[in-house]
Scaffold this active site. Structure first.
Site, short mmCIF file in Angstrom:
data_model
loop_
_atom_site.label_atom_id
_atom_site.label_comp_id
_atom_site.label_asym_id
_atom_site.label_seq_id
_atom_site.Cartn_x
_atom_site.Cartn_y
_atom_site.Cartn_z
N SER A 138 89.15 34.01 34.13
CA SER A 138 90.02 33.26 35.04
C SER A 138 91.24 34.06 35.50
O SER A 138 91.85 33.73 36.51
CB SER A 138 90.47 31.95 34.39
OG SER A 138 91.04 32.18 33.12
N ASP A 358 99.97 25.08 30.41
CA ASP A 358 99.30 26.33 30.75
C ASP A 358 100.32 27.45 30.82
O ASP A 358 101.06 27.59 31.79
CB ASP A 358 98.57 26.19 32.09
CG ASP A 358 97.73 27.43 32.43
OD1 ASP A 358 97.80 28.43 31.68
OD2 ASP A 358 97.01 27.40 33.45
N HIS A 361 97.78 31.26 32.68
CA HIS A 361 97.53 31.62 34.07
C HIS A 361 98.86 31.68 34.83
O HIS A 361 99.93 31.47 34.25
CB HIS A 361 96.57 30.61 34.70
CG HIS A 361 95.27 30.51 33.97
ND1 HIS A 361 95.00 29.52 33.05
CD2 HIS A 361 94.17 31.31 33.98
CE1 HIS A 361 93.80 29.70 32.53
NE2 HIS A 361 93.28 30.79 33.09
#
Length: 381
Positions: A138, A358, A361
């Site tokens: 990702s 998160d 990311h």
């Protein structure tokens, strides 16, 4: 991580590796001994300047793009999230009402030079009729989407197509016949469903066929190697005929990356394909990494501005340096780890479609745009 803790960690790492090596073939045991010697020569846990990485940095006009600082730039960001049709909701922090804007305004400034300003038209003309593929997890997805948005902002009226099929995605800028592809693969090496369950094959890359025929390859892997428990997608790890429930993750990563390096040596023609490796992308779940133990990335609105990041060099970066020092084909390391460590403010936190925090990311626009600026500098510098 302090010096003594790093030494202890590396000692445990080496001890585990040497114990495991006793059960391997003579060839594998020799490789383990070489790695043992390498770690002993780098006991402070910092990355060494391998000959391969020196060659790579010479490509950058003798300027180290990866040592620098973050500076405020009122002209940033390079594009607006609302104007980019490719941004995934996972990264679209503005869509999910992130209230602060300052994180959008920082530009990476190397100490010894300036990064060339990104020009999407120049990029498209350079790669007209070519195929560029990002390969990885990702974080590759993050960087791939960033590049599509950066280019699109220069040619907003150009015809584009987006195709998704399984693990493959492709954005084509039709007027230039430039294809930006993404192959999602968590480990680079194969993850195979067998009778015993999902098996991570440390010494096999069968899915590499899709990587052939591209004009540029940007590889990445590390994020998933640390996953355990319910977030771990495999049941067993295998090397040769040996099947195990688990193993030291840094050792597993080293073995897997060595398999990837063999694939590059066997399959890449440097006269036709440029190869890059996207360096280790850090996380910011633990504030002790930047000297604030009670914090995480949640609520952070400014970068780390110190001269030396307290968390130090990730051990995965040591592995990457070792593997790249032995690879025979030219691979440019996009050594974005340190510049990314400073950006504790640049994560989606809770401002995305995903629930939970998160700190892995990155928002778009945001930090991956600087990764792509370094890529641009490596190409045109």
């Amino acid at each position: 991580m302090g010096f003594l803790l790093k030494v202890l960690f590396l000692s445990l790492f080496v001890s585990s590796y040497k114990t495991e090596a006793a059960s391997l073939s003579v060839e594998a045991e020799t490789e383990a001994e070489e790695y043992y010697n390498y770690i002993n020569c780098n006991g402070n846990g910092t990355t060494s300047s391998s000959s391969n990485n020196n060659r790579a940095r010479k490509l950058a006009n003798r300027c180290n793009y990866f040592q620098g600082k973050w500076v405020y730039d009122a002209s940033y960001p390079l594009y607006q999230s609302a104007n980019c049709p490719f941004i995934d909701p996972q990264f679209n922090c503005q869509k999910y009402n992130r209230p602060d804007q300052l994180y959008l305004k920082y530009r990476w400034q190397p100490f010894s030079c300036n990064l060339p300003r990104f020009n999407g038209l120049t990029f498209l003309e350079k790669w007209r009729g070519k195929k560029i593929m990002f390969v990885g997890d990702s974080l590759s997805f993050n960087m791939w989407q960033s590049l599509t948005c950066m280019i699109h902002s220069w040619v907003p009226n150009s015809k584009t197509t987006l195709i998704k099929s399984g693990a493959l995605s492709q954005v084509t800028f039709e007027d230039y016949d430039v294809k930006l592809l993404l192959h999602r693969t968590q480990y680079l090496v194969d993850l195979v469903k067998e009778n015993v369950g999902w098996v991570l094959k440390l010494d096999k890359i069968e899915n590499g066929n899709v990587w052939r025929g591209n004009d540029m390859l940007i590889f990445n892997s590390w994020h998933w190697w640390t996953h355990t428990g319910s977030s771990q997608p495999w049941n067993y790890v295998q090397e040769g005929t040996t099947l195990q429930k688990d193993m030291n993750r840094l050792i597993a990563y080293y073995k897997g990356m060595t398999t990837w390096a063999r694939w590059v040596n066997l399959n890449v023609d440097p006269s036709k394909t440029q190869v890059y490796f996207q360096g280790i992308s850090p996380t910011h779940y633990e504030g002790k990494d930047w000297g604030e133990p009670s914090k995480s990335c949640k609520g952070e609105t400014q970068p780390f501005f110190g001269t030396k990041y307290p968390g130090g060099t990730p051990m995965a970066s040591v592995v990457v340096d070792k593997v790249l020092s032995r690879i025979k084909k030219p691979v440019y390391l996009l050594d974005v780890t340190t510049l990314s460590q400073y950006r504790k403010d640049a994560h989606p936190t809770s401002y995305s479609e995903h629930s939970g925090l998160d700190c892995s990311h990155w928002c778009l626009p945001g930090l991956p745009d600087s990764w792509n600026q370094v890529l641009y500098a490596a190409i045109f510098g």
